[in-house]
Design an enzyme around this catalytic site. Structure first.
Site, PDB file in Angstrom:
ATOM      1  N   ARG A   1       0.877  -1.178   0.000  1.00 34.27           N
ATOM      2  CA  ARG A   1       0.000   0.000   0.000  1.00 34.27           C
ATOM      3  C   ARG A   1       0.911   1.225   0.000  1.00 34.27           C
ATOM      4  O   ARG A   1       2.041   1.170   0.486  1.00 34.27           O
ATOM      5  CB  ARG A   1      -0.883   0.027   1.246  1.00 34.27           C
ATOM      6  CG  ARG A   1      -1.800  -1.174   1.409  1.00 34.27           C
ATOM      7  CD  ARG A   1      -2.609  -1.054   2.701  1.00 34.27           C
ATOM      8  NE  ARG A   1      -3.547  -2.162   2.877  1.00 34.27           N
ATOM      9  CZ  ARG A   1      -3.294  -3.265   3.586  1.00 34.27           C
ATOM     10  NH1 ARG A   1      -2.113  -3.394   4.187  1.00 34.27           N
ATOM     11  NH2 ARG A   1      -4.199  -4.219   3.700  1.00 34.27           N
TER      12      ARG A   1
ATOM     13  N   LYS B   1      -2.193  -1.924   7.966  1.00 33.62           N
ATOM     14  CA  LYS B   1      -3.339  -1.323   8.654  1.00 33.62           C
ATOM     15  C   LYS B   1      -3.395  -1.785  10.102  1.00 33.62           C
ATOM     16  O   LYS B   1      -3.147  -2.947  10.404  1.00 33.62           O
ATOM     17  CB  LYS B   1      -4.639  -1.720   7.938  1.00 33.62           C
ATOM     18  CG  LYS B   1      -4.819  -1.073   6.572  1.00 33.62           C
ATOM     19  CD  LYS B   1      -6.157  -1.444   5.976  1.00 33.62           C
ATOM     20  CE  LYS B   1      -6.393  -0.705   4.665  1.00 33.62           C
ATOM     21  NZ  LYS B   1      -7.713  -1.038   4.077  1.00 33.62           N
TER      22      LYS B   1
ATOM     23  N   HIS C   1      -2.122   2.305  -5.868  1.00 33.00           N
ATOM     24  CA  HIS C   1      -2.838   1.062  -5.576  1.00 33.00           C
ATOM     25  C   HIS C   1      -2.920   0.165  -6.811  1.00 33.00           C
ATOM     26  O   HIS C   1      -3.063  -1.055  -6.689  1.00 33.00           O
ATOM     27  CB  HIS C   1      -4.233   1.377  -5.050  1.00 33.00           C
ATOM     28  CG  HIS C   1      -4.642   0.494  -3.907  1.00 33.00           C
ATOM     29  ND1 HIS C   1      -3.993   0.492  -2.685  1.00 33.00           N
ATOM     30  CD2 HIS C   1      -5.629  -0.439  -3.793  1.00 33.00           C
ATOM     31  CE1 HIS C   1      -4.567  -0.399  -1.881  1.00 33.00           C
ATOM     32  NE2 HIS C   1      -5.548  -0.965  -2.529  1.00 33.00           N
TER      33      HIS C   1
ATOM     34  N   ARG D   1      -0.253  -2.357  -6.683  1.00 33.38           N
ATOM     35  CA  ARG D   1      -0.568  -3.426  -5.717  1.00 33.38           C
ATOM     36  C   ARG D   1      -1.526  -4.445  -6.342  1.00 33.38           C
ATOM     37  O   ARG D   1      -1.327  -5.656  -6.213  1.00 33.38           O
ATOM     38  CB  ARG D   1      -1.182  -2.796  -4.468  1.00 33.38           C
ATOM     39  CG  ARG D   1      -1.600  -3.765  -3.367  1.00 33.38           C
ATOM     40  CD  ARG D   1      -1.964  -2.951  -2.126  1.00 33.38           C
ATOM     41  NE  ARG D   1      -2.805  -3.667  -1.180  1.00 33.38           N
ATOM     42  CZ  ARG D   1      -2.336  -4.460  -0.216  1.00 33.38           C
ATOM     43  NH1 ARG D   1      -1.035  -4.680  -0.109  1.00 33.38           N
ATOM     44  NH2 ARG D   1      -3.167  -5.047   0.644  1.00 33.38           N
TER      45      ARG D   1
ATOM     46  N   HIS E   1      -3.962  -9.098   3.797  1.00 31.87           N
ATOM     47  CA  HIS E   1      -5.417  -9.112   3.939  1.00 31.87           C
ATOM     48  C   HIS E   1      -5.793  -9.955   5.155  1.00 31.87           C
ATOM     49  O   HIS E   1      -5.304 -11.072   5.320  1.00 31.87           O
ATOM     50  CB  HIS E   1      -6.082  -9.709   2.699  1.00 31.87           C
ATOM     51  CG  HIS E   1      -6.060  -8.803   1.511  1.00 31.87           C
ATOM     52  ND1 HIS E   1      -6.236  -9.262   0.224  1.00 31.87           N
ATOM     53  CD2 HIS E   1      -5.893  -7.459   1.415  1.00 31.87           C
ATOM     54  CE1 HIS E   1      -6.175  -8.238  -0.604  1.00 31.87           C
ATOM     55  NE2 HIS E   1      -5.966  -7.142   0.088  1.00 31.87           N
TER      56      HIS E   1
ATOM     57  N   TYR F   1      -9.442 -11.131  -6.748  1.00 30.44           N
ATOM     58  CA  TYR F   1      -8.508 -11.302  -7.864  1.00 30.44           C
ATOM     59  C   TYR F   1      -8.841 -12.517  -8.718  1.00 30.44           C
ATOM     60  O   TYR F   1      -8.377 -12.626  -9.844  1.00 30.44           O
ATOM     61  CB  TYR F   1      -7.066 -11.375  -7.335  1.00 30.44           C
ATOM     62  CG  TYR F   1      -6.639 -10.073  -6.722  1.00 30.44           C
ATOM     63  CD1 TYR F   1      -6.329  -8.979  -7.531  1.00 30.44           C
ATOM     64  CD2 TYR F   1      -6.614  -9.899  -5.350  1.00 30.44           C
ATOM     65  CE1 TYR F   1      -5.983  -7.762  -6.969  1.00 30.44           C
ATOM     66  CE2 TYR F   1      -6.263  -8.693  -4.778  1.00 30.44           C
ATOM     67  CZ  TYR F   1      -5.951  -7.625  -5.601  1.00 30.44           C
ATOM     68  OH  TYR F   1      -5.620  -6.422  -5.043  1.00 30.44           O
TER      69      TYR F   1
END
Length: 299
Positions: free
Chosen positions: A148, A172, A244, A247, A270, A279
């Site tokens: 990110r 995150k 992004h 990514r 994730h 994806y």
């Protein structure tokens, strides 16, 4: 307490109790501040404890005239979190948004670049400048490790474990993960560190920050956006791209080349595999090739 006091306490709750990142906290707070501004503008004198479902419905209806459905869903989600916090702290007994539904959204497939696009973008960097060497290293890291943009600008020299072939990434909610890094990306980072970064007047507090601006400070997220946008214009790439996009391309190219979803999930950081599963829908041609190659009835 007034609105500002509740918002400030909500901010502390998100940071301490939920461990969210600064960007996530800022977004949640902004949602509540939009409601606060609406109430002030329309001279509606209610507190977070007395506001009703009807007032919130009116606010959301007015907001929907100016924002798209995705932003509207984001706003409702943020406000629900705020009122759930008030219930958690025993300030309220109910959530006035309980029965207010967010607009139904189709799942948005991420934009991606093909390998040639990425090669052309990186090839367009002017390596005769100090910033050029830095930009090549940071774009190779962005794409090569699937980071990110916030993770990229926060990357530290002490996070580089090149002997082991990994970098430590803080994602995150300050969650850390180790991501593999290729020898090629390591090479470009070392060129930048040894030939460019050592000549900068590094400002106090940024000694360990990997990617620096010309003033010796940490790069901003906006600067990364600008670098990529300018390169896209330079090669006449008629696509809307952002950090992004690199990514998304990282994940898509791994999947196309046979990587399993679980490995991609770990590298992207994730929390849930369902986030990574998007994806699977990006390249249907690839999925068809998988079916033809591996299913026994396709022989």
């Amino acid at each position: 307490m007034n609105w500002n006091s509740y918002i400030k306490n909500f901010q502390s709750y998100l940071k301490i109790e939920r461990g969210l990142s600064k960007n996530s906290i800022d977004n949640y707070v902004l949602d509540v501040e939009k409601l606060q501004h609406y109430l002030h503008q329309n001279e509606i004198n209610v507190s977070p404890l007395t506001i009703t479902e009807e007032t919130l419905q009116e606010f959301i209806y007015e907001s929907s005239k100016h924002i798209n459905p995705r932003s509207q869903a984001r706003l409702i989600s943020g406000l629900k979190s705020f009122f759930n916090y008030l219930i958690f702290e025993d300030y309220r007994q109910n959530n006035p948004l309980e029965l207010i539904e967010a607009p139904r959204l189709g799942r948005k497939l991420p934009d991606t670049l093909n390998v040639a696009d990425i090669d052309n973008l990186i090839a367009a960097i002017d390596l005769t400048t100090a910033e050029g060497e830095r930009n090549r290293a940071l774009l190779e890291t962005l794409y090569g490790c699937g980071l990110r943009v916030s993770e990229l600008v926060a990357l530290k020299i002490s996070d580089l474990f090149f002997n082991e072939g990994f970098i430590k990434v803080t994602g995150k909610g300050d969650k850390q993960r180790f991501v593999p890094i290729s020898e090629l990306t390591q090479k470009y980072i070392d060129i930048y560190r040894n030939e460019i970064r050592t000549h900068l007047n590094i400002q106090k507090g940024h000694e360990d920050t990997l990617f620096l601006n010309r003033r010796g400070k940490q790069l901003t997220r906006a600067m990364i956006f600008t670098i990529i946008k300018n390169l896209a214009v330079k090669i006449n790439l008629n696509k809307t791209i952002s950090p992004h996009t690199f990514r998304h391309s990282f994940a898509t190219h791994l999947l196309e080349n046979g990587a399993d979803l679980r490995s991609i999930q770990l590298m992207l950081g994730h929390e849930s595999i369902t986030t990574t599963e998007i994806y699977m829908h990006v390249d249907r041609k690839h999925l068809n090739q998988v079916m033809q190659t591996f299913h026994p009835r396709s022989k």
